[in-house]
Design an enzyme around this catalytic site. Structure first.
Site, PDB file in Angstrom:
ATOM      1  N   GLY A  11       0.819  -1.209   0.000  1.00 60.81           N
ATOM      2  CA  GLY A  11       0.000   0.000   0.000  1.00 60.81           C
ATOM      3  C   GLY A  11       0.848   1.252   0.000  1.00 60.81           C
ATOM      4  O   GLY A  11       2.089   1.202   0.047  1.00 60.81           O
ATOM      5  N   GLN A  12       0.185   2.402  -0.028  1.00 59.57           N
ATOM      6  CA  GLN A  12       0.890   3.681  -0.145  1.00 59.57           C
ATOM      7  C   GLN A  12       1.905   3.901   0.974  1.00 59.57           C
ATOM      8  O   GLN A  12       3.052   4.286   0.728  1.00 59.57           O
ATOM      9  CB  GLN A  12      -0.121   4.832  -0.159  1.00 59.57           C
ATOM     10  CG  GLN A  12      -1.062   4.800  -1.351  1.00 59.57           C
ATOM     11  CD  GLN A  12      -2.016   5.978  -1.357  1.00 59.57           C
ATOM     12  OE1 GLN A  12      -1.794   6.969  -2.049  1.00 59.57           O
ATOM     13  NE2 GLN A  12      -3.084   5.888  -0.590  1.00 59.57           N
ATOM     14  N   ASP A  33       2.199  -9.096   2.881  1.00 55.76           N
ATOM     15  CA  ASP A  33       0.935  -8.635   2.312  1.00 55.76           C
ATOM     16  C   ASP A  33       0.150  -9.874   1.917  1.00 55.76           C
ATOM     17  O   ASP A  33       0.646 -11.004   2.050  1.00 55.76           O
ATOM     18  CB  ASP A  33       1.173  -7.706   1.112  1.00 55.76           C
ATOM     19  CG  ASP A  33       0.122  -6.604   1.024  1.00 55.76           C
ATOM     20  OD1 ASP A  33      -1.061  -6.889   1.316  1.00 55.76           O
ATOM     21  OD2 ASP A  33       0.475  -5.475   0.655  1.00 55.76           O
ATOM     22  N   ALA A  71      -5.034  -2.352   5.872  1.00 55.06           N
ATOM     23  CA  ALA A  71      -6.351  -1.819   6.230  1.00 55.06           C
ATOM     24  C   ALA A  71      -7.331  -2.051   5.089  1.00 55.06           C
ATOM     25  O   ALA A  71      -6.933  -2.157   3.924  1.00 55.06           O
ATOM     26  CB  ALA A  71      -6.266  -0.324   6.538  1.00 55.06           C
ATOM     27  N   ASP A 113      -8.759   9.671  10.642  1.00 50.97           N
ATOM     28  CA  ASP A 113      -9.650  10.738  11.087  1.00 50.97           C
ATOM     29  C   ASP A 113     -11.115  10.289  11.129  1.00 50.97           C
ATOM     30  O   ASP A 113     -11.947  10.933  11.768  1.00 50.97           O
ATOM     31  CB  ASP A 113      -9.526  11.939  10.154  1.00 50.97           C
ATOM     32  CG  ASP A 113      -9.840  11.592   8.702  1.00 50.97           C
ATOM     33  OD1 ASP A 113      -9.173  10.693   8.160  1.00 50.97           O
ATOM     34  OD2 ASP A 113     -10.746  12.208   8.108  1.00 50.97           O
ATOM     35  N   TYR A 136     -16.466   1.912   8.180  1.00 50.57           N
ATOM     36  CA  TYR A 136     -15.011   2.038   8.120  1.00 50.57           C
ATOM     37  C   TYR A 136     -14.481   2.688   9.394  1.00 50.57           C
ATOM     38  O   TYR A 136     -13.566   2.164  10.045  1.00 50.57           O
ATOM     39  CB  TYR A 136     -14.605   2.852   6.893  1.00 50.57           C
ATOM     40  CG  TYR A 136     -13.157   3.271   6.879  1.00 50.57           C
ATOM     41  CD1 TYR A 136     -12.157   2.329   6.729  1.00 50.57           C
ATOM     42  CD2 TYR A 136     -12.798   4.605   7.027  1.00 50.57           C
ATOM     43  CE1 TYR A 136     -10.811   2.702   6.738  1.00 50.57           C
ATOM     44  CE2 TYR A 136     -11.465   4.994   7.025  1.00 50.57           C
ATOM     45  CZ  TYR A 136     -10.475   4.043   6.882  1.00 50.57           C
ATOM     46  OH  TYR A 136      -9.149   4.425   6.894  1.00 50.57           O
ATOM     47  N   TRP A 161      -6.458  11.867   4.722  1.00 51.12           N
ATOM     48  CA  TRP A 161      -6.294  12.319   3.331  1.00 51.12           C
ATOM     49  C   TRP A 161      -4.922  11.908   2.786  1.00 51.12           C
ATOM     50  O   TRP A 161      -4.207  12.700   2.171  1.00 51.12           O
ATOM     51  CB  TRP A 161      -6.497  13.831   3.238  1.00 51.12           C
ATOM     52  CG  TRP A 161      -7.871  14.322   3.552  1.00 51.12           C
ATOM     53  CD1 TRP A 161      -8.794  13.748   4.368  1.00 51.12           C
ATOM     54  CD2 TRP A 161      -8.492  15.513   3.050  1.00 51.12           C
ATOM     55  NE1 TRP A 161      -9.938  14.502   4.417  1.00 51.12           N
ATOM     56  CE2 TRP A 161      -9.777  15.594   3.612  1.00 51.12           C
ATOM     57  CE3 TRP A 161      -8.076  16.533   2.190  1.00 51.12           C
ATOM     58  CZ2 TRP A 161     -10.672  16.636   3.345  1.00 51.12           C
ATOM     59  CZ3 TRP A 161      -8.951  17.588   1.918  1.00 51.12           C
ATOM     60  CH2 TRP A 161     -10.235  17.631   2.486  1.00 51.12           C
TER      61      TRP A 161
END
Length: 297
Positions: A11-12, A33, A71, A113, A136, A161
């Site tokens: 992932g990022q 992963d 996630a 958040d 979520y 974000w």
């Protein structure tokens, strides 16, 4: 050299951690992963929802730390895939916390958040009351609580974000700009766009310390989605016009969409109090990301 297990390495954030820590002589990353990644070498497949598998693997590696980047982030799909979302976002962190406690490892867990209702009018620090409004967000909060319950040496970092290598808002906007003269984007949801590179740097700072607990970690400054999109177009030299719409208008066009927090400005209060680390301003971080990605004009 200290072993570090990275879950969700494709992932990022996992990619950003590999780029930042992959050549650090102090650490040896063991990437895990559920599938192969075009950006990172996956050393082992690992299903974090299986407690037996997690315990066996962590006992084998005996890591200094576990960085949980795994996630379920499909916010809209989560409303229909509740059990899967819960297994990944809540049970997975629980299993990793149990294994970390069993082996003495420290656990770095990434949260969001979305644990907040989004009704605040001022930046939210780590002591603000939670109240998720989506599946979520609820499962991510449950994951936080499991980490607190089952692990003593933990860092929970809430971010927002996030963008990095792979699918994200920046790349989605640029892709759509190739075929659209105008794009409608919500203008009444506020947050702090955060580079995965910046978040990885904060993790690097906390990793060797005993400064355990809950942290907020986002880039400095704030914006709304439509202004964020406009800034992306400006930096990329695109002529696509951004048309602001309200959340109500967006929801009318997308009736299956999950509710989003209207206000997601996180205050990195605990980082300021307990470290010298400061995130970059979101404009600066975006500029660097787009230049390094070859997206800037």
């Amino acid at each position: 050299m200290k072993n570090i297990i990275v879950t969700g390495c494709g992932g990022q954030l996992g990619i950003a951690i590999n780029r930042l820590l992959g050549n650090d002589p102090s650490y040896h990353l063991i990437n895990t992963d559920i599938a192969a990644s075009p950006f990172v070498c996956v050393d082992r497949t690992l299903d974090i929802t299986n407690v037996g598998e997690v315990l066996a693997f962590v006992r084998e590696i005996r890591p200094f730390a576990i960085i949980n980047c795994a996630a379920y982030t499909a916010v809209d799909a989560a409303e229909k895939n509740v059990d899967l979302c819960c297994r990944i976002n809540a049970i997975g962190p629980r299993n990793l916390a149990i294994a970390a406690s069993d082996t003495g490892a420290r656990l770095i867990h990434i949260s969001t958040d979305y644990v907040f209702p989004g009704t605040s009018k001022e930046p939210l620090n780590e002591f603000a009351p939670t109240g998720p409004v989506s599946i979520y967000g609820s499962t991510k909060l449950a994951g936080e609580n499991f980490v607190r319950e089952f692990c003593r040496r933990y860092f929970i970092i809430r971010t927002a974000w996030l963008y990095g290598e792979g699918k994200n808002f920046v790349r989605t906007m640029l892709k759509l700009a190739e075929t659209h003269d105008t794009l409608t984007v919500v203008n009444d949801q506020f947050g702090s766009p955060t580079s995965a590179r910046e978040l990885a740097e904060a993790i690097r700072v906390l990793l060797p310390t005993d400064n355990y607990g809950l942290f907020h970690g986002t880039c400095e400054g704030m914006t709304c989605w439509s202004d964020f999109a406009a800034e992306i177009m400006k930096k990329a030299g695109k002529t696509t016009r951004i048309v602001p719409v309200t959340t109500e208008e967006y929801m009318a066009l997308n009736p299956g969409a999950a509710p989003r927090p209207a206000y997601s400005i996180l205050d990195n209060y605990m980082l300021r109090l307990t470290t010298d680390h400061v995130f970059a301003d979101w404009h600066e971080a975006l500029d660097l990301y787009m230049k390094e990605s070859g997206c800037a004009r």
